[in-house]
Write an enzyme that holds these catalytic residues in place. Structure first.
Site, mmCIF file in Angstrom:
data_model
loop_
_atom_site.group_PDB
_atom_site.id
_atom_site.type_symbol
_atom_site.label_atom_id
_atom_site.label_comp_id
_atom_site.label_asym_id
_atom_site.label_seq_id
_atom_site.Cartn_x
_atom_site.Cartn_y
_atom_site.Cartn_z
ATOM 1 N N GLY A 1 0.932 -1.068 0.015
ATOM 2 C CA GLY A 1 -0.048 0.014 -0.050
ATOM 3 C C GLY A 1 0.883 1.114 0.022
ATOM 4 O O GLY A 1 1.577 1.473 0.844
ATOM 5 N N THR A 2 1.096 1.949 -1.029
ATOM 6 C CA THR A 2 2.331 2.663 -1.339
ATOM 7 C C THR A 2 2.143 3.782 -2.274
ATOM 8 O O THR A 2 1.014 4.119 -2.642
ATOM 9 C CB THR A 2 3.194 1.522 -2.290
ATOM 10 O OG1 THR A 2 4.400 2.409 -2.290
ATOM 11 C CG2 THR A 2 2.414 1.404 -3.489
ATOM 12 N N THR A 3 3.229 4.604 -2.296
ATOM 13 C CA THR A 3 3.038 5.741 -3.302
ATOM 14 C C THR A 3 4.481 5.514 -4.357
ATOM 15 O O THR A 3 5.466 5.422 -3.749
ATOM 16 C CB THR A 3 3.261 6.923 -2.617
ATOM 17 O OG1 THR A 3 2.089 7.221 -1.775
ATOM 18 C CG2 THR A 3 3.364 8.226 -3.450
#
Length: 220
Positions: free
Chosen positions: A21-23
């Site tokens: 769950g990231t950017t």
């Protein structure tokens, strides 16, 4: 009791798929590319890894940024890395960025029902210089910049407003750091440190930026 409650909580966590769950972000500049990512990995509402490098090398001058299922994304990157090594030996020179992106696209499409991963492929080659490709379920599109992951929803407006064609290497690095800092502040699934990779004809430079050194904005 606390012990039983903790056991139930951990049991729920381990049954959740571990996701980055990231950017993630990649942007072209004249002569190269800059990739960036946060480092948080989650399973459900639990953070299971605070520091994971989501910028994975596919070849000397080609990297990918990982999002989605951590296992799926890492496996895809490892498979493509192996295939590019074989390909470069066969052709007797470094592979093209488009070739790497095509391999990722083919795997994404072939296993679209089984895999849950999105990779942004970026790098430099002798033919077209710095390039960024978005790949998702068979999609292959070259873009001046690309963002992905859960944190990207919080910063689409920012990147659309702040991106300028023809930015320098330093401007692109600052653009990436600003984007990551804003996303990591807003998105609970993004956080930790920021990883930065800058690729051009002459070198591949990797950096880790600690939270205290990330850009600050008025609400931070």
């Amino acid at each position: 009791p606390l012990g039983n409650h903790a056991g139930r909580s951990w049991s729920r966590v381990v049954t959740e798929e571990v996701k980055t769950g990231t950017t993630i972000i990649a942007v072209e500049f004249n002569g190269g590319v800059v990739l960036g990512s946060d480092s948080r990995v989650s399973a459900g509402d639990a953070v299971v890894n605070r520091v994971m490098n989501k910028l994975s090398p596919l070849h000397d001058r080609i990297y990918c940024a990982l999002s989605g299922s951590a296992a799926d994304a890492q496996t895809m990157a490892e498979v493509v890395n192996h295939q590019l090594d074989v390909h470069s030996i066969e052709i007797g020179e470094d592979p093209l960025v488009c070739s790497a992106a095509t391999l990722v696209k083919n795997i994404s499409y072939k296993y679209k029902e089984e895999l849950m991963a999105h990779l942004i492929v970026a790098g430099w080659d002798r033919k077209d210089g710095g390039q960024v490709f978005a790949t998702l379920n068979g999609l292959l599109t070259r873009l001046p910049f690309a963002i992905g992951g859960s944190g990207s929803f919080y910063v689409y407006g920012f990147v659309d407003a702040e991106y300028r064609k023809g930015m320098s290497r330093d401007e692109c690095q600052q653009f990436v750091l600003n984007t990551l800092s804003l996303a990591m502040t807003r998105d609970g699934s993004s956080g930790g440190v920021a990883f930065l990779v800058t690729i051009d004809q002459h070198s591949t430079e990797e950096k880790i930026i600690l939270p205290k050194h990330l850009p600050k904005f008025f609400n931070q």
